[in-house]
Write a protein that holds these residues in place. Structure first.
Motif, PDB file in Angstrom:
ATOM      1  N   LEU A   1      -6.718  91.951  18.846  1.00 38.43           N
ATOM      2  CA  LEU A   1      -7.174  90.208  19.569  1.00 38.43           C
ATOM      3  C   LEU A   1      -7.227  89.519  20.027  1.00 38.43           C
ATOM      4  O   LEU A   1      -7.962  88.885  21.279  1.00 38.43           O
ATOM      5  N   GLU A   2      -5.805  89.096  19.852  1.00 41.55           N
ATOM      6  CA  GLU A   2      -4.831  88.200  20.901  1.00 41.55           C
ATOM      7  C   GLU A   2      -4.756  88.893  21.951  1.00 41.55           C
ATOM      8  O   GLU A   2      -4.404  88.299  23.365  1.00 41.55           O
ATOM      9  N   ARG A   3      -4.248  90.163  22.397  1.00 43.13           N
ATOM     10  CA  ARG A   3      -3.652  91.137  23.195  1.00 43.13           C
ATOM     11  C   ARG A   3      -5.607  91.268  24.110  1.00 43.13           C
ATOM     12  O   ARG A   3      -4.961  90.948  25.783  1.00 43.13           O
ATOM     13  N   ARG A   4      -6.263  90.827  23.959  1.00 39.62           N
ATOM     14  CA  ARG A   4      -7.421  91.585  24.774  1.00 39.62           C
ATOM     15  C   ARG A   4      -7.854  89.672  25.001  1.00 39.62           C
ATOM     16  O   ARG A   4      -8.692  89.291  25.808  1.00 39.62           O
ATOM     17  N   GLY A   5      -7.517  88.601  24.438  1.00 42.70           N
ATOM     18  CA  GLY A   5      -7.484  87.055  24.725  1.00 42.70           C
ATOM     19  C   GLY A   5      -8.455  86.290  23.529  1.00 42.70           C
ATOM     20  O   GLY A   5      -9.194  85.226  24.310  1.00 42.70           O
ATOM     21  N   TYR A   6      -8.793  86.997  22.350  1.00 42.99           N
ATOM     22  CA  TYR A   6     -10.050  86.431  21.635  1.00 42.99           C
ATOM     23  C   TYR A   6      -8.983  85.420  20.975  1.00 42.99           C
ATOM     24  O   TYR A   6      -8.000  85.113  20.775  1.00 42.99           O
ATOM     25  N   GLN A   7      -9.926  84.124  20.636  1.00 41.26           N
ATOM     26  CA  GLN A   7      -9.560  83.380  19.206  1.00 41.26           C
ATOM     27  C   GLN A   7     -10.527  83.200  17.666  1.00 41.26           C
ATOM     28  O   GLN A   7     -12.185  83.735  18.113  1.00 41.26           O
ATOM     29  N   VAL A   8      -9.786  83.279  17.223  1.00 37.96           N
ATOM     30  CA  VAL A   8     -10.248  83.733  15.804  1.00 37.96           C
ATOM     31  C   VAL A   8     -10.356  81.249  15.362  1.00 37.96           C
ATOM     32  O   VAL A   8      -9.893  81.042  15.236  1.00 37.96           O
ATOM     33  N   VAL A   9     -12.129  81.530  15.023  1.00 35.93           N
ATOM     34  CA  VAL A   9     -12.393  80.249  14.685  1.00 35.93           C
ATOM     35  C   VAL A   9     -12.499  79.764  13.053  1.00 35.93           C
ATOM     36  O   VAL A   9     -12.593  80.587  12.369  1.00 35.93           O
ATOM     37  N   ARG A  10     -12.273  78.647  13.068  1.00 36.68           N
ATOM     38  CA  ARG A  10     -11.671  78.334  11.485  1.00 36.68           C
ATOM     39  C   ARG A  10     -13.171  77.966  11.013  1.00 36.68           C
ATOM     40  O   ARG A  10     -13.452  76.659  11.830  1.00 36.68           O
ATOM     41  N   LEU A  11     -14.267  77.975   9.804  1.00 36.23           N
ATOM     42  CA  LEU A  11     -15.078  77.699   9.379  1.00 36.23           C
ATOM     43  C   LEU A  11     -15.377  76.589   8.377  1.00 36.23           C
ATOM     44  O   LEU A  11     -13.726  76.863   7.587  1.00 36.23           O
ATOM     45  N   ALA A  12     -15.096  75.119   8.397  1.00 34.71           N
ATOM     46  CA  ALA A  12     -14.804  74.204   7.442  1.00 34.71           C
ATOM     47  C   ALA A  12     -16.821  73.597   7.454  1.00 34.71           C
ATOM     48  O   ALA A  12     -17.294  73.803   8.192  1.00 34.71           O
ATOM     49  N   ALA A  13     -16.519  73.076   6.256  1.00 34.17           N
ATOM     50  CA  ALA A  13     -18.049  72.285   5.497  1.00 34.17           C
ATOM     51  C   ALA A  13     -18.029  71.369   6.433  1.00 34.17           C
ATOM     52  O   ALA A  13     -17.028  70.516   6.341  1.00 34.17           O
ATOM     53  N   LYS A  14     -19.303  70.351   6.574  1.00 29.89           N
ATOM     54  CA  LYS A  14     -19.322  69.066   7.036  1.00 29.89           C
ATOM     55  C   LYS A  14     -19.600  68.420   5.416  1.00 29.89           C
ATOM     56  O   LYS A  14     -20.146  68.534   4.600  1.00 29.89           O
ATOM     57  N   PRO A  15     -18.649  67.332   5.804  1.00 35.38           N
ATOM     58  CA  PRO A  15     -19.562  66.295   4.575  1.00 35.38           C
ATOM     59  C   PRO A  15     -20.632  65.593   4.589  1.00 35.38           C
ATOM     60  O   PRO A  15     -21.273  65.386   5.076  1.00 35.38           O
ATOM     61  N   ARG A  16     -20.934  65.862   3.046  1.00 36.82           N
ATOM     62  CA  ARG A  16     -21.864  65.248   2.916  1.00 36.82           C
ATOM     63  C   ARG A  16     -22.579  64.169   2.175  1.00 36.82           C
ATOM     64  O   ARG A  16     -23.226  63.365   2.203  1.00 36.82           O
ATOM     65  N   GLY A  17     -21.271  63.035   2.122  1.00 33.92           N
ATOM     66  CA  GLY A  17     -21.251  61.709   2.144  1.00 33.92           C
ATOM     67  C   GLY A  17     -20.636  61.437   0.464  1.00 33.92           C
ATOM     68  O   GLY A  17     -20.791  62.701   0.088  1.00 33.92           O
TER      69      GLY A  17
ATOM     70  N   ALA B   1     -13.172  78.374 -11.491  1.00 32.18           N
ATOM     71  CA  ALA B   1     -11.680  79.503 -10.890  1.00 32.18           C
ATOM     72  C   ALA B   1     -11.121  78.628 -10.663  1.00 32.18           C
ATOM     73  O   ALA B   1      -9.716  78.529 -10.568  1.00 32.18           O
ATOM     74  N   LEU B   2     -11.811  77.738  -9.215  1.00 33.81           N
ATOM     75  CA  LEU B   2     -11.023  76.883  -9.034  1.00 33.81           C
ATOM     76  C   LEU B   2     -10.517  76.074  -9.017  1.00 33.81           C
ATOM     77  O   LEU B   2      -9.971  74.773  -8.783  1.00 33.81           O
ATOM     78  N   GLY B   3     -11.039  75.107 -10.228  1.00 31.74           N
ATOM     79  CA  GLY B   3     -11.175  73.607 -10.700  1.00 31.74           C
ATOM     80  C   GLY B   3     -12.551  72.468  -9.504  1.00 31.74           C
ATOM     81  O   GLY B   3     -11.862  72.108  -9.869  1.00 31.74           O
ATOM     82  N   HIS B   4     -12.635  72.945  -8.624  1.00 34.95           N
ATOM     83  CA  HIS B   4     -13.418  72.406  -7.635  1.00 34.95           C
ATOM     84  C   HIS B   4     -14.397  72.941  -7.373  1.00 34.95           C
ATOM     85  O   HIS B   4     -14.564  73.928  -6.953  1.00 34.95           O
ATOM     86  N   PRO B   5     -15.742  72.346  -6.406  1.00 34.79           N
ATOM     87  CA  PRO B   5     -17.028  73.064  -5.607  1.00 34.79           C
ATOM     88  C   PRO B   5     -16.341  73.617  -4.386  1.00 34.79           C
ATOM     89  O   PRO B   5     -16.101  73.293  -3.962  1.00 34.79           O
ATOM     90  N   PRO B   6     -16.945  74.914  -4.826  1.00 27.13           N
ATOM     91  CA  PRO B   6     -16.339  75.655  -3.238  1.00 27.13           C
ATOM     92  C   PRO B   6     -16.756  75.379  -2.074  1.00 27.13           C
ATOM     93  O   PRO B   6     -18.449  74.398  -1.856  1.00 27.13           O
ATOM     94  N   SER B   7     -16.352  75.665  -1.148  1.00 23.41           N
ATOM     95  CA  SER B   7     -17.078  74.980   0.363  1.00 23.41           C
ATOM     96  C   SER B   7     -19.157  76.126   0.331  1.00 23.41           C
ATOM     97  O   SER B   7     -18.997  76.830  -0.405  1.00 23.41           O
ATOM     98  N   PRO B   8     -20.033  75.092   0.965  1.00 28.14           N
ATOM     99  CA  PRO B   8     -21.394  75.276   0.690  1.00 28.14           C
ATOM    100  C   PRO B   8     -21.828  77.083   1.437  1.00 28.14           C
ATOM    101  O   PRO B   8     -23.213  76.528   1.569  1.00 28.14           O
ATOM    102  N   PHE B   9     -21.365  78.021   1.626  1.00 30.24           N
ATOM    103  CA  PHE B   9     -21.408  79.020   2.574  1.00 30.24           C
ATOM    104  C   PHE B   9     -21.720  80.016   1.332  1.00 30.24           C
ATOM    105  O   PHE B   9     -21.181  79.993  -0.144  1.00 30.24           O
ATOM    106  N   PHE B  10     -23.276  80.668   1.650  1.00 28.79           N
ATOM    107  CA  PHE B  10     -23.164  81.875   0.825  1.00 28.79           C
ATOM    108  C   PHE B  10     -23.847  82.723   1.650  1.00 28.79           C
ATOM    109  O   PHE B  10     -23.863  82.736   2.821  1.00 28.79           O
TER     110      PHE B  10
END
Length: 292
Positions: free
Chosen positions: A254-270, A169-178
């Motif tokens: 969340l913003e009013r309470r001072g939280y932060q949303v972290v983005r998750l990314a896959a580490k390159p595999r070489g 569907a994407l035309g490329h592999p998804p991130s290696p998250f499951f």
């Protein structure tokens, strides 16, 4: 004469340069450093990373957007107090996923979408839209099967089919998250995934937005669980109208309470990529190129 010799022997003779070595030394003066910029950090005790202040918020649309965490294993997903990761399972779903993407854009935050192969196969345009908006895309099997109730071969085939469909569907592999459907797993399956360089995403805060509750109830429950833990991976689903309705107010709180949303990314595999778990038959040895 003898006394003179004795007296002479008791006298302090000067050195060859005429200096009196018996003279009292001048008092020591306090050392005055020349470099006033010298650091005083050397020798300080190390502070646990969880007790250090949150990183400064730079180049974000608001206070809610946090850092990007690049990981190659689940063990590398380490969050500071006040940090959360947003995940959305079971999509994409027309009429729901687009609205969630718009809300995430409005707050300038990223999320991870754990797509079903069947859903991505039916709605490749939506799958591509999620990727185009800059969010991570992982997989969640092909048909949301309970893998713990299947044989190892059947479960492996289900996981592989889901990844293949999302990649198509994407035309490329998804991130290696499951993520395991229903969070139902076995030791064999988890070990197989980890050995295939797949990052298994667990859940710290379950919003239970699949219950037939009001949007306000979903938000109240999720915020209470976040406050109790202080950080963690949050589970939502981009297939429910209540989640679509709740999300803007939830992110604002969340913003009013001072939280932060972290983005998750896959580490390159070489350059050679990563191994892919698959249920397909192995390639015969005779088909490999042999160099003599």
């Amino acid at each position: 004469m003898v006394l003179g010799v004795v007296a002479a022997g008791c006298a302090k003779a000067p050195d060859q340069r005429g200096l009196d070595l018996t003279a009292s030394a001048p008092p020591l003066q306090a050392y005055q450093p020349v470099d006033t910029l010298a650091t005083a950090s050397i020798g300080n005790r190390a502070v646990s990373v969880t007790n250090q202040p949150l990183p400064p918020r730079i180049f974000t649309k608001g206070n809610l957007a946090g850092r990007t965490l690049t990981v190659g294993s689940a063990d590398e997903i380490t969050l500071l107090p006040g940090e959360v990761i947003l995940t959305f399972d079971d999509g994409p779903r027309p009429g729901k996923t687009e609205a969630i993407l718009d809300t995430l854009d409005a707050f300038g935050v990223g999320a991870t979408f754990m797509m079903l192969g069947r859903a991505a196969e039916r709605h490749p345009d939506l799958a591509q839209l999620v990727a185009a908006r800059g969010h991570a895309i992982g997989t969640h099997t092909y048909d949301h099967a309970n893998l713990a109730d299947m044989s190892n071969a059947e479960a492996t085939a289900e996981i592989a089919a889901g990844e293949a469909a999302v990649a198509e569907a994407l035309g490329h592999p998804p991130s290696p998250f499951f993520r395991f459907p229903y969070l139902a797993q076995t030791g064999f399956l988890r070990t197989s995934l980890v050995q295939s360089d797949i990052v298994v995403l667990d859940v710290d805060i379950d919003s239970k937005d699949y219950y037939g509750d009001t949007p306000a109830k979903v938000m109240e429950r999720t915020l209470a669980r976040i406050e109790a833990r202080g950080r963690g991976i949050v589970l939502f689903h981009d297939i429910h109208a209540r989640t679509v309705v709740m999300l803007p107010e939830f992110l604002g709180e969340l913003e009013r309470r001072g939280y932060q949303v972290v983005r998750l990314a896959a580490k390159p595999r070489g350059i050679f990529g990563r191994e892919v778990i698959t249920a397909q038959s192995p390639v015969p040895a005779s088909s490999f190129l042999r160099l003599n």
